[in-house]
Design an enzyme around this catalytic site. Sequence first.
Site, short mmCIF file in Angstrom:
data_model
loop_
_atom_site.label_atom_id
_atom_site.label_comp_id
_atom_site.label_asym_id
_atom_site.label_seq_id
_atom_site.Cartn_x
_atom_site.Cartn_y
_atom_site.Cartn_z
N CYS A 57 0.87 -1.18 0.00
CA CYS A 57 0.00 0.00 0.00
C CYS A 57 0.90 1.23 0.00
O CYS A 57 1.73 1.38 0.89
CB CYS A 57 -0.88 0.05 1.25
SG CYS A 57 -1.32 -1.54 1.96
N GLU A 110 -7.78 9.21 0.88
CA GLU A 110 -7.21 8.72 -0.37
C GLU A 110 -8.26 8.30 -1.39
O GLU A 110 -9.32 7.80 -1.04
CB GLU A 110 -6.32 7.50 -0.08
CG GLU A 110 -5.14 7.79 0.81
CD GLU A 110 -4.26 6.58 1.04
OE1 GLU A 110 -3.05 6.77 1.26
OE2 GLU A 110 -4.78 5.43 1.00
#
Length: 208
Positions: free
Chosen positions: A67, A129
């Site tokens: 990630c 995000e």
Amino acid sequence: MCILKMRMTRRLEPIPKKTCHLNVNIDKGLLHRAFSVFLFNTENKLLLQQRSDAKITFPGCFTNTCCSHPLSTPLETEEQDAIGVRRAAQRRMKAELGIPIEQVTPDELRYLTRIHYKAQSDGIWGEHEIDYILFVQKDVTVDPDSNEIQSHCYVSKEELTQLLEKAKRGEVKITPWFQLIADTFLYKWWDNLENLKSFEDHDKIHRM
């Protein structure tokens, strides 16, 4: 420099990584681009990592394979078929997990869809995000950087379910984006690793 998504426009702007992860800025609406890689081996097991305790956001949490963020560079802001994001994923899998770049190429990373989420890590740091979801199935060499990752493992669906149950009991910690994806799409996608084309949705952003 990460990539800031300007609200109400299609413009992308560079933004320092520190700036976009401060809750005081997130509360003002700062939203940046990220990606989440889910790598499965040929036994259909998912590679998980446990984030290093040195991480600023969500230290010690279990999460999906990799990630991170594409950088505000010409190679990683290229939009066509999310090729910039896929290049960034290749770069970060090498940096975090030690996976040789030739073992997973951008063309092998399948871009499924995007999610939009916001989560606080603590009183100072957090995430806000647009997260690109990337899948790949391949046997790879893993040699993690201990500054990034404190442990890693391959899990079956049943083993992941047990891990998520432990998280509910407070025995382990899970990153919020991984928890959201596991609660919604992950198992369905996992059951269809050989037929993921039908799950591609590049037009929609799933708000979570």
